[in-house]
Design an enzyme around this catalytic site. Structure first.
Site, short mmCIF file in Angstrom:
data_model
loop_
_atom_site.label_atom_id
_atom_site.label_comp_id
_atom_site.label_asym_id
_atom_site.label_seq_id
_atom_site.Cartn_x
_atom_site.Cartn_y
_atom_site.Cartn_z
N HIS A 56 0.85 -1.20 0.00
CA HIS A 56 0.00 0.00 0.00
C HIS A 56 0.87 1.24 0.00
CE1 HIS A 56 0.61 -0.66 4.33
NE2 HIS A 56 0.06 0.51 4.62
N HIS A 58 1.32 3.89 2.06
CA HIS A 58 1.85 4.59 3.23
C HIS A 58 3.37 4.68 3.19
CE1 HIS A 58 -1.99 3.93 5.86
NE2 HIS A 58 -2.08 4.98 5.07
N HIS A 61 5.80 2.03 4.00
CA HIS A 61 5.73 0.85 3.13
C HIS A 61 6.29 1.11 1.74
CE1 HIS A 61 3.37 -1.54 6.01
NE2 HIS A 61 3.10 -0.32 6.46
N HIS A 113 -7.56 -0.84 5.32
CA HIS A 113 -6.56 0.05 5.95
C HIS A 113 -6.33 1.24 5.01
CE1 HIS A 113 -2.96 1.11 8.23
NE2 HIS A 113 -2.24 1.07 7.13
N HIS A 170 4.14 -5.11 10.93
CA HIS A 170 4.50 -4.44 12.19
C HIS A 170 4.54 -5.42 13.35
CE1 HIS A 170 4.05 -0.17 10.88
NE2 HIS A 170 3.19 -0.69 10.02
FE FE Z 1 2.41 0.41 8.27
ZN ZN Z 2 -0.05 1.44 6.70
#
Ligand code: FE
Ligand code: ZN
Length: 253
Positions: A56, A58, A61, A113, A170
């Site tokens: 994704h 973010h 990432h 998310h 994570h």
């Molecule tokens: Fe993350």
């Molecule tokens: Zn994320």
């Protein structure tokens, strides 16, 4: 020939993942939380990076994409949303396949998310990289998607073979376990939580997990049986899931 997975900590609580297809010797990096750490690990291993696989958009990432590509020449594969912060060489979506040498990754849509979040599943080795969708005893926060979308994504992942090794992005497991114990008193969860606290005490990672373990103990996957514990008695599965997610969002412990 198998896929080798090398896992290492990045940033505060992210994991970096480098994988190698042993048949071809080609390697891939799943997400790019921290370019310095990833390039250092690559150098130590002496692996040749062919691909970057993003889950994704973010920054923890995809934020290292440019530096890692510049250093290695790897091609960047990911969902369209990644182009919000960095260019892609190939855009993929649920149902697509990505080859790394002889290893085939199935792309699984796992939005919730973020809207375009995807996971990568290698069915021969039973290995899944799930980004911030499914965590050990947890699930990602709903920053962009709906509870309905996330529940559907979690169901797709839960349907993978029980012994699938699940690489979450994570290390949130100890705090996830404290929340899980607040809504569930199942003996399997209690035993797992004890093992998790002990492992973290020793500084050991709790990732990867497995689909079987998550199905048995993850409070988000168990939302339908925990509905009465989170004020959603008699509600449908999505509403029960949304209630567990909402309870976790405000949990301090
Ligand atoms: Fe993350
Ligand atoms: Zn994320």
């Amino acid at each position: 020939m198998p896929l080798t997975v090398h896992q290492f900590p990045c940033l505060e609580d992210n994991y970096g993942f480098l994988v190698r297809d042993e048949a071809s010797g080609l390697a891939a990096c799943v997400d790019t939380p921290e370019s310095g750490a990833i390039l250092r690990e690559l150098g130590k291993l002496g692996w040749k990076l062919a691909l970057i696989l993003n889950t994704h958009w973010h920054p923890d990432h995809a934020g290292g994409n440019a530096e890692i590509q510049a250093a290695t020449g790897a091609r960047i594969v990911g969902p369209k949303e990644v182009t919000r912060i960095a260019p892609l060489d190939r855009e993929v979506k649920g149902g697509d396949e990505v080859m790394l040498g002889e290893t085939r990754f199935q792309v699984i849509e796992s939005g919730g998310h973020t809207l375009g979040h995807i996971a990568y599943f290698d069915p021969d080795d039973r290995v899944a990289f799930v980004g911030d969708t499914l965590f050990a005893l947890g699930c990602g926060r709903l920053f962009e998607g709906t509870a309905e979308q996330m529940w559907a994504s979690l169901q797709r992942l839960a349907a993978l073979p029980e012994d699938t090794r699940v690489y979450c992005a994570h290390e949130y497991t100890a705090s996830n376990a404290r929340f899980a114990l607040s809504v569930d008193d199942d003996p399997a969860l209690k035993a797992r939580a004890e093992a998790i606290f002990a492992a973290r005490e020793r500084g050991e990672p709790t990732v990867p997990t497995t689909i079987g373990l998550e199905r048995a103990t993850n409070p988000f996957l168990r939302a339908p049986v925990l509905a009465d514990r989170v004020g959603a008695a008699g509600e449908n599965d999505v509403k029960a899931f949304a209630a567990v997610r909402a309870a976790k969002d405000v949990f301090r412990g």
